[in-house]
Design a protein around this motif. Structure first.
Motif, short mmCIF file in Angstrom:
data_model
loop_
_atom_site.label_atom_id
_atom_site.label_comp_id
_atom_site.label_asym_id
_atom_site.label_seq_id
_atom_site.Cartn_x
_atom_site.Cartn_y
_atom_site.Cartn_z
N GLY A 78 0.09 -16.73 6.86
CA GLY A 78 -0.65 -15.91 6.46
C GLY A 78 -0.42 -14.31 6.29
O GLY A 78 0.43 -14.27 5.67
N ASP A 79 -1.01 -13.73 7.27
CA ASP A 79 -0.64 -11.96 7.32
C ASP A 79 0.35 -11.84 8.27
O ASP A 79 0.57 -10.53 8.52
N ASP A 80 0.97 -12.71 8.83
CA ASP A 80 1.81 -12.86 10.08
C ASP A 80 3.19 -11.95 9.44
O ASP A 80 3.68 -12.13 8.34
N LYS A 81 3.59 -10.73 10.25
CA LYS A 81 4.63 -9.98 9.71
C LYS A 81 5.47 -9.82 10.94
O LYS A 81 5.08 -9.69 12.23
N SER A 82 6.93 -9.86 10.61
CA SER A 82 7.99 -9.69 11.57
C SER A 82 7.90 -8.28 12.06
O SER A 82 7.60 -7.39 11.23
N ALA A 83 8.70 -8.19 13.19
CA ALA A 83 9.03 -6.87 13.41
C ALA A 83 9.97 -6.14 12.68
O ALA A 83 9.80 -5.02 12.40
N THR A 84 10.70 -6.86 11.97
CA THR A 84 11.77 -6.06 11.28
C THR A 84 11.14 -5.84 9.65
O THR A 84 11.56 -4.57 9.18
N ARG A 85 9.90 -6.49 9.33
CA ARG A 85 9.31 -5.93 8.24
C ARG A 85 8.43 -4.72 8.80
O ARG A 85 8.19 -3.71 7.91
N THR A 86 8.02 -4.63 9.80
CA THR A 86 7.08 -3.50 10.28
C THR A 86 8.06 -2.04 10.36
O THR A 86 7.71 -1.00 10.00
N ILE A 87 9.36 -2.45 11.10
CA ILE A 87 10.27 -1.41 11.04
C ILE A 87 10.56 -0.94 9.50
O ILE A 87 10.73 0.42 9.11
N ASN A 88 10.65 -1.82 8.45
CA ASN A 88 11.15 -1.55 7.34
C ASN A 88 10.06 -0.49 6.49
O ASN A 88 10.40 0.16 5.68
N SER A 89 8.92 -0.98 7.01
CA SER A 89 7.71 -0.46 6.31
C SER A 89 7.77 1.13 6.59
O SER A 89 7.44 2.11 5.72
N LEU A 90 8.21 1.51 7.60
CA LEU A 90 8.42 3.18 8.19
C LEU A 90 9.43 3.52 7.26
O LEU A 90 9.52 4.89 7.38
N LEU A 91 10.26 2.73 6.58
CA LEU A 91 11.43 3.49 5.88
C LEU A 91 10.95 3.72 4.12
O LEU A 91 11.83 4.30 3.55
N THR A 92 9.86 2.87 4.09
CA THR A 92 9.57 3.18 2.71
C THR A 92 9.23 4.55 1.80
O THR A 92 9.67 4.58 0.52
N PRO A 93 8.73 5.41 2.64
CA PRO A 93 8.34 6.68 1.77
C PRO A 93 9.63 7.21 1.32
O PRO A 93 9.61 7.87 0.01
N LYS A 94 10.79 7.24 1.90
CA LYS A 94 11.85 8.08 1.23
C LYS A 94 12.55 7.23 0.18
O LYS A 94 13.03 7.67 -0.79
N ILE A 95 12.55 5.95 0.43
CA ILE A 95 12.75 5.15 -0.89
C ILE A 95 12.06 5.13 -2.11
O ILE A 95 12.44 5.34 -3.03
N LYS A 96 10.64 5.41 -1.77
CA LYS A 96 9.68 5.64 -2.88
C LYS A 96 9.93 7.10 -3.40
O LYS A 96 10.09 6.78 -4.73
N ARG A 97 10.15 7.77 -2.83
CA ARG A 97 10.54 8.96 -3.39
C ARG A 97 11.81 9.10 -4.34
O ARG A 97 11.94 9.52 -5.52
N PHE A 98 12.78 8.40 -3.67
CA PHE A 98 14.15 8.21 -4.60
C PHE A 98 13.67 7.33 -5.87
O PHE A 98 14.15 7.79 -7.00
N ILE A 99 12.87 6.30 -5.90
CA ILE A 99 12.48 5.44 -6.99
C ILE A 99 11.69 6.41 -7.97
O ILE A 99 11.95 6.31 -9.18
N ASP A 100 10.86 7.09 -7.56
CA ASP A 100 9.93 8.12 -8.43
C ASP A 100 10.91 8.91 -9.22
O ASP A 100 10.69 9.23 -10.36
N SER A 101 11.80 9.56 -8.46
CA SER A 101 12.77 10.60 -9.19
C SER A 101 13.64 10.08 -10.07
O SER A 101 13.99 10.71 -11.21
#
Length: 370
Positions: A78-101
């Motif tokens: 189901g929607d079970d998420k690992s701690a690793t995914r939770t940590i990586n979700s905190l890193l997405t904004p900076k990568i998102k800005r790089f991808i957008d640019s």
């Protein structure tokens, strides 16, 4: 067309695959950028992951093996998420800005943690680029079950399809085109020509010894063991960045002809010159050996992913494995005592090899973008 290739430094295989992809893209006129994801996000994070991986595989193998096996047994529901995914979700904004640019048309990831970051963005609908994830080993690593939103996943072989299904991928997502390696492994180089290019005896059986880019293991001790085998052959040893090992080997008195190299840029030539290779079972190096139809003797696998590579290669008849009760000298003696077995291993490698994997990947990416 623009391609973004995301890697993470945990060993050198992921980066080497990413570089091979970028280099080929550029050779066909496609703009490509390679990014070491964790190092870009935070230099300390990048160093911690890289050094932590090396520390684990060098000094804490037992703990690493147990952790890897525990994660392999994990079943996401189901929607079970690992701690690793939770940590990586905190890193997405900076990568998102790089991808957008940068605005890439396709994003290719060569490490599962980079895949996870992109998968989070893909699931949220925050990126429109096509996405391709790459397995750099002969098995699905833990956490691939949390990257199922990728458009496509590249696997080393068609035989991994059932593993892909168990992870949650559909058959249409799977591209079994092989681990991307440098296209310089595509051309056949006659054995005699390759030996002359190296300046070694063109008529003598040749054994290649390679311990990875970092030169793991006691290479000098391995050389001594090889020289005790009662067969007439020459040795080409590649020490990678292990300068101490090279210096020690150079200072030894040898019983057999030996060419000792440090970091080598002509691995495709050395493999073409060889009759077998003694190597750690990294996904990239073994894919290169398969491309050259080279029988393998596997030594010192890293627990986890390299254990899985060993299983795949043994089960498909292209390798034999050294153990505590089956040492290297006995393995080499058995191999040279049975020419039919050597030939059968070459035939099996020919069935598995995918030397044009990078070409196929890049051409596929260009087509889906069109």
């Amino acid at each position: 067309m623009k391609a973004l290739v995301l890697s993470i430094t945990a060993g050198q295989g992921h980066n080497s695959t990413a570089k091979a992809i970028c280099d080929y893209f550029e050779s066909i006129g496609v703009e490509a950028k390679m990014l070491d994801t964790y190092s870009y996000l935070n230099k300390l994070l990048g160093k911690t992951v890289a050094n932590g991986y090396l520390l684990s595989v060098e000094t804490a193998r037992g703990a690493y093996a147990r952790t890897y096996r525990h994660l392999e047994k994990r079943r996401k529901t189901g929607d079970d998420k690992s701690a690793t995914r939770t940590i990586n979700s905190l890193l997405t904004p900076k990568i998102k800005r790089f991808i957008d640019s940068y605005s890439p048309d396709v994003i290719i990831c060569t490490h599962i943690f980079a895949c996870m970051i992109v998968d989070i963005l893909k699931q949220k609908g925050e990126i429109s680029a096509k996405t391709i994830g790459i397995l750099t080993d002969f098995a699905f690593h833990p956490y691939w079950e949390e990257s199922i939103h990728f458009d496509y996943i590249v696997t080393a072989n068609e035989m991994l399809l059932l593993q892909a299904r168990k992870k949650g991928f559909s058959d249409s997502q799977v591209l079994p085109i092989g681990i991307p390696i440098n296209p310089k492994f595509i051309p056949d180089i006659p054995k005699d020509d390759a030996r002359r290019m190296l300046g070694i005896d063109p008529d003598k059986i040749t054994v290649m010894l390679m311990s990875g880019s970092m030169g793991y293991g006691n290479i000098a001790e391995t050389i001594s063991l090889l020289e005790s085998v009662p067969y007439d052959f020459q040795i080409v040893a590649v020490c990678g960045s292990n300068a101490k090992a090279k210096a020690r080997i150079d200072a030894m008195t040898h019983q057999k002809p030996i060419l000792c190299l440090g970091f080598a840029n002509n691995i495709e030539v050395i493999m073409s010159a060889s009759d077998c290779i003694i190597t750690k079972p990294g996904g990239l190096s073994t894919s290169e050996a398969l491309a050259k139809e080279l029988p393998m003797i596997i030594i010192d696998p890293i627990p986890g992913q390299e254990d899985r590579n060993t299983e795949f290669l043994l089960n498909n008849g292209v390798a034999i494995s050294v153990t505590d009760t089956f040492p290297l000298d006995e393995a080499l003696f058995e191999l040279f005592s049975n020419k039919d077995r050597l030939e059968n291993m070459r035939r099996s490698a020919k069935l598995l090899k995918k030397p044009d994997s990078t070409v196929k990947l890049c051409e596929f990416a260009r087509e889906i973008v069109k």
